[in-house]
Design a protein around this motif. Structure first.
Motif, PDB file in Angstrom:
ATOM      1  N   GLU A 187      43.654  46.481  33.802  1.00  0.00           N
ATOM      2  CA  GLU A 187      42.642  45.719  33.074  1.00  0.00           C
ATOM      3  C   GLU A 187      42.583  44.271  33.529  1.00  0.00           C
ATOM      4  O   GLU A 187      41.605  43.555  33.255  1.00  0.00           O
ATOM      5  N   GLY A 188      43.622  43.840  34.249  1.00  0.00           N
ATOM      6  CA  GLY A 188      43.611  42.486  34.800  1.00  0.00           C
ATOM      7  C   GLY A 188      42.562  42.289  35.872  1.00  0.00           C
ATOM      8  O   GLY A 188      42.300  41.162  36.286  1.00  0.00           O
ATOM      9  N   GLN A 189      41.940  43.388  36.316  1.00  0.00           N
ATOM     10  CA  GLN A 189      40.862  43.297  37.291  1.00  0.00           C
ATOM     11  C   GLN A 189      39.536  42.870  36.651  1.00  0.00           C
ATOM     12  O   GLN A 189      38.570  42.587  37.357  1.00  0.00           O
ATOM     13  N   ASP A 190      39.483  42.835  35.306  1.00  0.00           N
ATOM     14  CA  ASP A 190      38.271  42.374  34.623  1.00  0.00           C
ATOM     15  C   ASP A 190      37.958  40.937  35.043  1.00  0.00           C
ATOM     16  O   ASP A 190      38.874  40.139  35.290  1.00  0.00           O
TER      17      ASP A 190
ATOM     18  N   THR B 168      36.835  46.748  33.704  1.00  0.00           N
ATOM     19  CA  THR B 168      37.445  47.820  34.475  1.00  0.00           C
ATOM     20  C   THR B 168      37.637  49.069  33.613  1.00  0.00           C
ATOM     21  O   THR B 168      38.296  48.996  32.567  1.00  0.00           O
TER      22      THR B 168
ATOM     23  N   ARG C 168      48.779  45.706  35.740  1.00  0.00           N
ATOM     24  CA  ARG C 168      47.745  45.732  34.697  1.00  0.00           C
ATOM     25  C   ARG C 168      46.384  45.967  35.337  1.00  0.00           C
ATOM     26  O   ARG C 168      45.781  45.053  35.895  1.00  0.00           O
TER      27      ARG C 168
ATOM     28  N   GLN D 272      43.304  32.878  32.613  1.00  0.00           N
ATOM     29  CA  GLN D 272      43.830  34.150  33.095  1.00  0.00           C
ATOM     30  C   GLN D 272      44.767  34.742  32.053  1.00  0.00           C
ATOM     31  O   GLN D 272      45.742  34.124  31.641  1.00  0.00           O
TER      32      GLN D 272
ATOM     33  N   ARG E 132      40.369  40.480  29.026  1.00  0.00           N
ATOM     34  CA  ARG E 132      41.635  41.060  29.489  1.00  0.00           C
ATOM     35  C   ARG E 132      42.079  40.560  30.859  1.00  0.00           C
ATOM     36  O   ARG E 132      43.204  40.821  31.277  1.00  0.00           O
ATOM     37  N   GLY E 133      41.185  39.899  31.584  1.00  0.00           N
ATOM     38  CA  GLY E 133      41.499  39.553  32.959  1.00  0.00           C
ATOM     39  C   GLY E 133      41.283  38.088  33.274  1.00  0.00           C
ATOM     40  O   GLY E 133      41.931  37.206  32.716  1.00  0.00           O
ATOM     41  N   ASN E 134      40.335  37.808  34.178  1.00  0.00           N
ATOM     42  CA  ASN E 134      40.089  36.452  34.662  1.00  0.00           C
ATOM     43  C   ASN E 134      38.749  35.935  34.153  1.00  0.00           C
ATOM     44  O   ASN E 134      37.742  36.642  34.173  1.00  0.00           O
TER      45      ASN E 134
ATOM     46  N   GLU F 113      46.449  43.244  38.532  1.00  0.00           N
ATOM     47  CA  GLU F 113      47.205  42.023  38.300  1.00  0.00           C
ATOM     48  C   GLU F 113      48.617  42.397  37.853  1.00  0.00           C
ATOM     49  O   GLU F 113      48.829  43.408  37.175  1.00  0.00           O
TER      50      GLU F 113
ATOM     51  N   ASP G 275      47.194  39.001  41.983  1.00  0.00           N
ATOM     52  CA  ASP G 275      46.294  40.093  42.374  1.00  0.00           C
ATOM     53  C   ASP G 275      46.908  40.744  43.617  1.00  0.00           C
ATOM     54  O   ASP G 275      46.855  40.175  44.704  1.00  0.00           O
TER      55      ASP G 275
END
Length: 369
Positions: free
Chosen positions: A69-72, A88, A67, A206, A191-193, A98, A45
């Motif tokens: 969408e990695g903030q989801d 996101t 990414r 993840q 899509r994320g965490n 991310e 992150d």
């Protein structure tokens, strides 16, 4: 004037890149045989560290590999209760995107001239302006920068501080190509965490940019030798997965299904940190950055601080040409203050995760008021 950087991690490479932009030569000595000698971990992150990438002239390239969408994020309790879901929007700003650590490292490596990174040089010692390596070779230096991570060997030149265990032991797993092999689990993780927080145990899944899902099962308030008493047979992946499922007795079957679907790589990792607010008397010929200087709990600040360390040390050296002592003093004053604040905030989050009501406290953290 020779600047030697020990360690080709994110911080050391950021330093080398900023120095290169200011026409200052440096050499990076890395113990690994090549850039692909080992895996580089999962997603990062990157938030405050974006400043470092701007100073390095790489922010556009970073956004190209990041990414959003990695903030989801999804937060659940072991019985399957969904506490929080954040998705996101596609047009959301990349405030905390991310990025795959390997991709970010490759971006930094590719930004440096050929030969700046010397692979296969395992640092052994330094004295009287000479570095010595495990293979018997040596190299001169005027400024030595220890960017050699949590188990830094350069650190001993400045402080007797050593990392200490903080009561957290993590077992890392991975599901490769999850969209093809386990589409139901892929949809669940998103899509994320994906975090499941129980009492004394958490499971974090993840999504990675290469189609993997990395899983970390954390056991809190456990001793440093816990892996030897946990009954997890790490040399037998199938039995290790079965034992982990037993340790999560009572958890929703969807979560233990993630463990059952994991590959045969099962990695134990004991979590250690350096003392919060660690400092040392400044020496003109040596300094530290990244985990070598301020190893923190793994809650999202370490990589950002390492990138900033590298960039800001590079700027200090550019601002004081030929005066390493002044540059190091300026850098360390700022670094001590900045990273002490980050370490204190990281310790607060770590305490939250280790608490009996971690899920509710984390929910309040993300949704204050």
């Amino acid at each position: 004037m020779t600047i030697a950087i020990v360690g080709a991690g994110l911080g050391g490479l950021a330093l080398a890149r900023v120095l290169h932009l200011h026409d200052i030569e440096a050499v990076v000595y890395e113990r690994e045989a090549s850039r692909g000698a080992r895996g580089q971990g999962g997603m990062l992150d990157i938030h405050s560290g974006q400043r470092a990438l701007r100073e390095a002239g790489l922010i556009d390239e970073f956004f190209a590999i990041a990414r959003g969408e990695g903030q989801d994020m999804r937060l659940l309790t072991p019985d399957g209760t969904l506490l929080l879901r954040e998705d996101t929007p596609d047009d959301a700003p990349l405030l905390r995107p991310e990025v795959d650590r390997a991709d970010l490292r490759d971006l930094l490596l590719d930004s440096l001239p050929e030969g700046v990174v010397r692979w296969g040089h395992a640092f052994e010692s330094a004295a009287d302006g000479v570095l010595r390596f495990a293979d018997g070779s040596s190299a001169p230096y005027d400024l030595l920068v220890g960017a050699d991570g949590a188990n830094s060997r350069v650190r001993a030149l400045l402080t007797e501080a050593r990392p200490v265990h903080i009561g957290q032991n993590v077992v890392e797993l991975c599901i490769s190509d999850i969209d093809r092999t386990h589409p139901d689990l892929a949809a669940m993780v998103g899509r994320g965490n994906y975090w499941v927080l129980g009492k004394g145990v958490s499971l974090a899944a993840q999504r990675n940019g290469d189609g993997r899902v990395r899983i970390g099962i954390s056991f809190y308030n456990t001793p440093e030798d816990w892996f030897t008493t946990s009954g997890i047979p790490f040399d037998d992946p199938a039995a290790a997965r079965a034992r982990l499922i037993d340790l999560l007795a009572g958890w929703d079957a969807r979560f233990t299904a993630l463990i059952a679907a994991a590959d045969d790589t099962v990695v134990p990792r004991a979590i250690t940190t350096l003392p919060t607010g660690l400092t040392w008397p400044s020496k003109p010929g040596v300094t530290l950055l990244g985990d070598a200087a301020h190893l923190m709990p793994p809650v999202g600040e370490g990589a950002n601080m390492a990138l900033l360390d590298g960039a800001l040390l590079g700027l200090a050296l550019a601002a004081h040409p030929g005066d390493f002592a002044a540059a190091v003093r300026e850098y360390e004053r700022e670094m001590f203050d900045r990273t002490s604040t980050a370490a204190r905030e990281s310790a607060k989050i770590q305490d939250l995760l280790m608490s009996p009501d971690a899920a509710q406290r984390l929910l309040a953290f993300f949704q204050p008021g």
